[in-house]
Design a protein around this motif. Sequence first.
Motif, short mmCIF file in Angstrom:
data_model
loop_
_atom_site.label_atom_id
_atom_site.label_comp_id
_atom_site.label_asym_id
_atom_site.label_seq_id
_atom_site.Cartn_x
_atom_site.Cartn_y
_atom_site.Cartn_z
N ALA A 1 44.93 86.38 57.50
CA ALA A 1 44.01 85.31 56.54
C ALA A 1 42.87 85.89 56.99
N GLY A 2 41.56 86.09 55.43
CA GLY A 2 40.14 86.83 55.35
C GLY A 2 39.53 86.44 54.88
N VAL A 3 38.06 85.81 55.45
CA VAL A 3 37.47 85.97 54.26
C VAL A 3 36.34 87.55 53.62
N PHE A 4 36.17 87.60 52.76
CA PHE A 4 35.48 88.40 51.92
C PHE A 4 34.43 88.55 51.33
N ASP A 5 33.00 88.76 51.83
CA ASP A 5 31.73 88.38 51.55
C ASP A 5 31.41 89.80 50.17
N VAL A 6 31.68 88.62 49.04
CA VAL A 6 31.81 90.07 47.93
C VAL A 6 30.55 90.11 47.40
N ARG A 7 29.31 89.61 47.55
CA ARG A 7 28.12 90.04 47.51
C ARG A 7 27.69 91.88 48.03
N ARG A 8 28.42 91.02 49.17
CA ARG A 8 27.84 92.46 50.26
C ARG A 8 28.94 93.53 50.69
N GLN A 9 30.39 93.21 50.11
CA GLN A 9 31.62 93.70 49.97
C GLN A 9 31.85 94.18 51.39
N LEU A 10 31.44 93.02 52.18
CA LEU A 10 31.97 92.88 52.99
C LEU A 10 33.29 92.00 53.98
N TRP A 11 34.05 92.74 54.96
CA TRP A 11 34.92 91.27 55.54
C TRP A 11 34.24 90.84 56.97
N GLN A 12 34.24 89.23 56.14
CA GLN A 12 33.44 88.54 57.70
C GLN A 12 34.10 88.10 58.49
#
Length: 207
Positions: free
Chosen positions: A9-20
């Motif tokens: 399970a993950g959180v992806f930072d759409v603005r920075r385009q990186l996995w948080q």
Amino acid sequence: TRRVPGKLAGVFDVRRQLWQRITHHPNPCQNEKAAARALVTDLPDGSLVLFDLGYFAFPWFDELTDAGQWWVCRLRDKTSYEVLHVFYAEGETRDALVWLGKYRADRAKHAVRLVQFRHGPVLHRYLTNVRDPHQLPLAEVARLYARRWDIEMAIDLVKTELGLHLLWSAKLPVILAQVWAVLLIAQVLQALRVLLASEAGVDPFAD
């Protein structure tokens, strides 16, 4: 018997385009919302969370709102609601404030906005707890949810292009080492893509 390694399970930072954040859960049958609660607990106040119908639940919506987070998702078919106020309506395009759940026994705690519009043969309907249309206009709701495709592309990069669909071992420590290595490479590739687009003066999200 076949061994199942669990799920991620993950959180992806759409603005920075990186996995948080990425977490491993040994139970592959665990409800998605149970994992999501832990993933968003340390998000900055005022973050906007995008999620799909797998996370659709009135208590989840209320928890995010109570935690000071904004959110956008699709409306699940056959969801009952009561219209409180209509901000805009013309044809099939509508922006309204609604109570989710037609009866008090199953009603959500907080009123939300329901926005809808037709694009070709598809009637798009979204929910958000940003209740002020001036703060988040209908068109921006649609654009934001469309950016959820960035998450699908990031997952595809990890699973398909970087080979995480094929595990090297059935042993959990080896699996987690593979996951860590693949995600590290994915982070570098995503960061390079955004950096190169910035230096070239082009939109990193353009086709």
